[in-house]
Enzyme design. Sequence first.
Site, PDB file in Angstrom:
ATOM      1  N   HIS A 118       0.824  -1.213   0.000  1.00  0.00           N
ATOM      2  CA  HIS A 118       0.000   0.000   0.000  1.00  0.00           C
ATOM      3  C   HIS A 118       0.858   1.262   0.000  1.00  0.00           C
ATOM      4  O   HIS A 118       2.006   1.274   0.455  1.00  0.00           O
ATOM      5  CB  HIS A 118      -0.944   0.012   1.211  1.00  0.00           C
ATOM      6  N   GLU A 136      -1.512  -6.455   7.892  1.00  0.00           N
ATOM      7  CA  GLU A 136      -0.158  -6.169   8.356  1.00  0.00           C
ATOM      8  C   GLU A 136       0.151  -6.960   9.617  1.00  0.00           C
ATOM      9  O   GLU A 136      -0.763  -7.420  10.319  1.00  0.00           O
ATOM     10  CB  GLU A 136      -0.027  -4.660   8.619  1.00  0.00           C
TER      11      GLU A 136
END
Length: 211
Positions: free
Chosen positions: A10, A88
Amino acid sequence: MSGTLVLVRHGQSDWNLKNLFTGWKDPDLTELGIQEANTGGAALAEYGIKFDVAYTSVLVRAQHTLKLILDKVGQPDLLTIRDQALNERDYGDLSGLNKDDARAKWGEEQVHIWRRSYDVPPPGGESLRDTGARVWPYYLTEILPRVLRGEKVLVAAHGNSLRSLVMVLDKLSREGVLALNLATGVPMVYKLKADSTVASKEVLGDMSGAH
């Protein structure tokens, strides 16, 4: 004929900019992060790939990155699968803390161990090994079969969840993966062989710009 796997970290998030441990917290992209995602999408559009399916995490920064990329490649309505397995690494008690404040509280050496060791988790959180233990099985059961059927698969996720994948795909040692930094918004294009190993890898951008 096996297919293509594209991995993208990202774009820069608000908390990247503020030097905070993010983990499973859910900030959005900065203006720079939006620009990075658009640049990655433009690179994929120029590359000429059309995807069959996309995967992302349940966190907004990865989903926003994916949306911007899909707009750039002209596939805004592509089938998209969101799963917590691609989130994450969970930084536990460090989540939301400024990295400098964490060093002041626990000491620079301890924080470095938590961030850069392979198998030592921060309090209440995950190590890189723990992250891989949820990412890799998901890849094997959900993503890889599509690639081996010849599909073109896009994965927009996070620094550590993607490092867990790259470690195996690129056959990196523990030391190698700990030294690996993935730049935000830069697509990595893998062509896989029928036995699921890597035939070729192409990076569509500059990997030196990792946050």
